[in-house]
Write a protein that holds these residues in place. Structure first.
Motif, short mmCIF file in Angstrom:
data_model
loop_
_atom_site.label_atom_id
_atom_site.label_comp_id
_atom_site.label_asym_id
_atom_site.label_seq_id
_atom_site.Cartn_x
_atom_site.Cartn_y
_atom_site.Cartn_z
N THR A 120 0.97 -1.30 0.09
CA THR A 120 -0.19 0.01 0.02
C THR A 120 0.88 1.38 -0.03
OG1 THR A 120 -1.58 -1.38 1.18
CG2 THR A 120 -1.93 1.02 1.17
N TYR A 169 4.36 17.69 -3.44
CA TYR A 169 5.36 18.11 -4.54
C TYR A 169 4.34 18.54 -5.71
CZ TYR A 169 8.52 14.48 -2.31
OH TYR A 169 9.30 14.07 -1.41
N VAL A 188 -8.16 7.42 -0.07
CA VAL A 188 -8.20 8.93 -0.19
C VAL A 188 -7.88 9.35 -1.54
CG1 VAL A 188 -6.74 10.96 0.72
CG2 VAL A 188 -7.34 8.92 2.15
N ALA A 189 -8.70 9.90 -2.21
CA ALA A 189 -8.29 10.32 -3.76
C ALA A 189 -7.95 11.55 -3.70
CB ALA A 189 -9.97 10.25 -4.45
N ASN A 190 -7.08 11.68 -4.65
CA ASN A 190 -6.39 12.81 -4.74
C ASN A 190 -6.57 13.88 -6.17
OD1 ASN A 190 -4.60 15.23 -4.54
ND2 ASN A 190 -2.62 14.10 -4.77
N LYS A 210 1.07 16.24 -5.32
CA LYS A 210 1.23 14.90 -5.01
C LYS A 210 1.79 14.55 -3.71
CE LYS A 210 1.15 13.75 -9.88
NZ LYS A 210 1.55 12.62 -10.83
N ARG A 211 1.24 13.47 -3.00
CA ARG A 211 1.52 13.24 -1.63
C ARG A 211 2.49 12.16 -1.57
NH1 ARG A 211 -2.78 11.40 2.56
NH2 ARG A 211 -1.45 11.57 4.60
N ASP A 212 3.44 12.30 -0.94
CA ASP A 212 4.24 11.09 -0.43
C ASP A 212 4.44 11.31 1.04
OD1 ASP A 212 5.79 9.03 -0.17
OD2 ASP A 212 7.80 9.99 -0.74
N GLU A 252 -3.72 8.22 5.53
CA GLU A 252 -2.99 7.88 4.53
C GLU A 252 -4.18 7.07 3.55
OE1 GLU A 252 0.12 7.53 2.75
OE2 GLU A 252 1.75 8.05 4.40
N ASN A 253 -3.94 7.01 2.07
CA ASN A 253 -4.58 6.24 1.20
C ASN A 253 -4.41 4.93 1.72
OD1 ASN A 253 -6.42 5.45 -0.73
ND2 ASN A 253 -4.44 5.02 -2.02
N GLY A 254 -5.53 4.04 2.05
CA GLY A 254 -5.49 2.49 2.31
C GLY A 254 -5.18 2.35 3.70
N ASN A 293 1.05 4.13 -2.99
CA ASN A 293 0.80 5.42 -2.85
C ASN A 293 2.11 6.29 -3.35
OD1 ASN A 293 -1.61 5.14 -1.33
ND2 ASN A 293 -0.71 4.97 0.60
#
Lengths: 97, 301
Positions: free
Chosen positions: A86, B214, B200-202, B207-209, B171-173, A90
């Motif tokens: 996951t 970013y 979580v849709a973006n 952009k997310r890390d 966080e997504n997931g 991401n």
């Protein structure tokens, strides 16, 4: 000692129709923690979910205690890998338009 | 409603013996058992299928009925009636497919329900009653901007409204557990838990890390060459930036603390990384071409 979250083992034995030895063996294997207060033995209610899985494996799939230990180790590994997957998915979003 | 080939599901021949069916069922049950395949919906579906197949094929009466009518199962009732009329034996054996009272069952295909009514026996699998209540799983779809701030949300789970706190930075997931919000336990057992998985849709330009964000920022050629001030978007506002003369395309700047909130660490933020993307002028006028040519000549001489 807060007894609220403790479940007496005999209650679990009766409910799941397993012998006391099932729990003591799991305890020896390090798969669960038995708490002894005075002369009674208890299990933390948070552990019931895992115990239920172990009982199912034992009763429905005829997996012995050693087998349960192996399965739990592998499940832990799968869980870790799934979390890693996951996280990587991401991160991959960074490079996708 | 389609006919289900239970022999195919258990991967056995139509002539399989009781022992062969039991063996096949146990082998497949070990493969698809939900406790061995957590969060695997496909395995869950297969497990239900093999249980249903076992319910029919491991039970002599059920198997006979299934074998007798097979693909003509829809006419089973009519056949049954006419057979009874012809034979006129009236031994009362035909009532055996009523509803069964099995605790963990009930989740059968329409085909099964229409032919057998419900679970008919405890079959080959021993399923011990649950002590702890059933765990509930829910999926919550959010937008990235929703998880920028901690907020409360009301969810309806199994007809019950539950108000939960969604911490910023999820966080997504990611999955969170809410203890005691699952089904009721039995025999004095504790309640089950509620597991919520966040998707979580973006749809933002960022952009997310994890906690870092970013983004690219368009920079006109002249500001890149001569330097100057620009205004850039951050996730929740704007920021003024000083651009150095001679800034190259692809230059990255780091804005400390302008990233995404850190999960469960109030007031802590990641960083924002901006990448300059220099815009080369197009559709030059004659005058511009002239001046750029002059510049080029100056550079090359």
């Amino acid at each position: 000692m807060n007894m609220e979250n403790l479940i007496p083992i005999p209650i679990l034995c009766a409910h799941y129709e397993v012998e006391m030895s099932f729990f003591t063996n799991l305890n020896e294997m390090g798969l669960l923690e038995i708490k002894t207060i005075e002369t009674s033995q208890y299990i933390d209610s948070d552990a019931v979910h895992e115990i239920e899985k172990m009982v199912h494996m034992h009763q429905e799939l005829d997996v012995n205690i050693e087998g349960i230990d192996i399965v739990f180790n592998l499940l832990q590994k799968i869980d870790m890998l799934q979390n890693e997957l996951t996280a990587l998915k991401n991160r991959l979003r960074l490079y996708e338009s | 409603m389609a006919f289900i080939d239970y022999y195919k599901i258990l991967e056995v021949d139509k002539k399989a013996t009781e022992a062969e069916i039991k063996k096949a069922y146990r082998k497949l049950a070990r493969k698809y058992h939900p406790d061995l395949n957590p969060n695997d919906k496909e395995a869950e579906r297969k497990f239900k299928e093999i249980n249903e197949a076992n319910e029919v094929l491991s039970h002599a009466e059920n198997r006979k009925k299934y074998d007798d009518y097979g693909e003509n199962w829809q006419h089973a009732e009519e056949f049954e009636k006419s057979k009874q009329q012809r034979q006129y034996q009236g031994n009362g054996q035909q009532g055996g497919f009523g509803g069964g009272g099995f605790s963990g069952g009930g989740d059968f295909s329409d085909f099964f329900e229409s032919m057998f009514g419900g679970r008919t026996s405890s079959g080959g699998g021993r399923r011990s009653a649950q002590f702890k209540g059933q765990d509930f799983n829910a999926e919550l779809h959010l937008e990235l901007k929703d998880v920028y701030t901690t907020h409360k949300r009301t969810l309806t789970i199994n007809g019950k409204n539950i108000r939960i706190n969604i911490p910023a930075g999820i966080e997504n997931g990611q999955q969170i557990k809410i203890s005691g919000m699952g089904g009721e336990g039995s025999g004095g057992g504790p309640k089950g838990d509620l597991y919520i998985t966040f998707t979580v849709a973006n749809h933002t330009k960022f952009k997310r890390d994890k906690n870092n964000l970013y983004a690219t920022v368009d920079l006109d050629l002249y500001t890149a060459l001569l330097g100057g001030e620009i205004t850039a978007d951050t996730f929740d506002g704007k920021v003024k930036l000083t651009v150095k003369p001679g800034t190259q395309n692809g230059t990255k700047v780091k804005l400390k603390g302008k990233g995404f909130p850190v999960y469960k660490k109030e007031g802590e933020f990641g960083d924002l990384y901006l990448t300059y993307q220099i815009q080369i002028p197009i559709n030059l006028s004659e005058k511009e071409k002239e001046l750029f040519t002059e510049l080029a000549t100056l550079r090359n001489s």
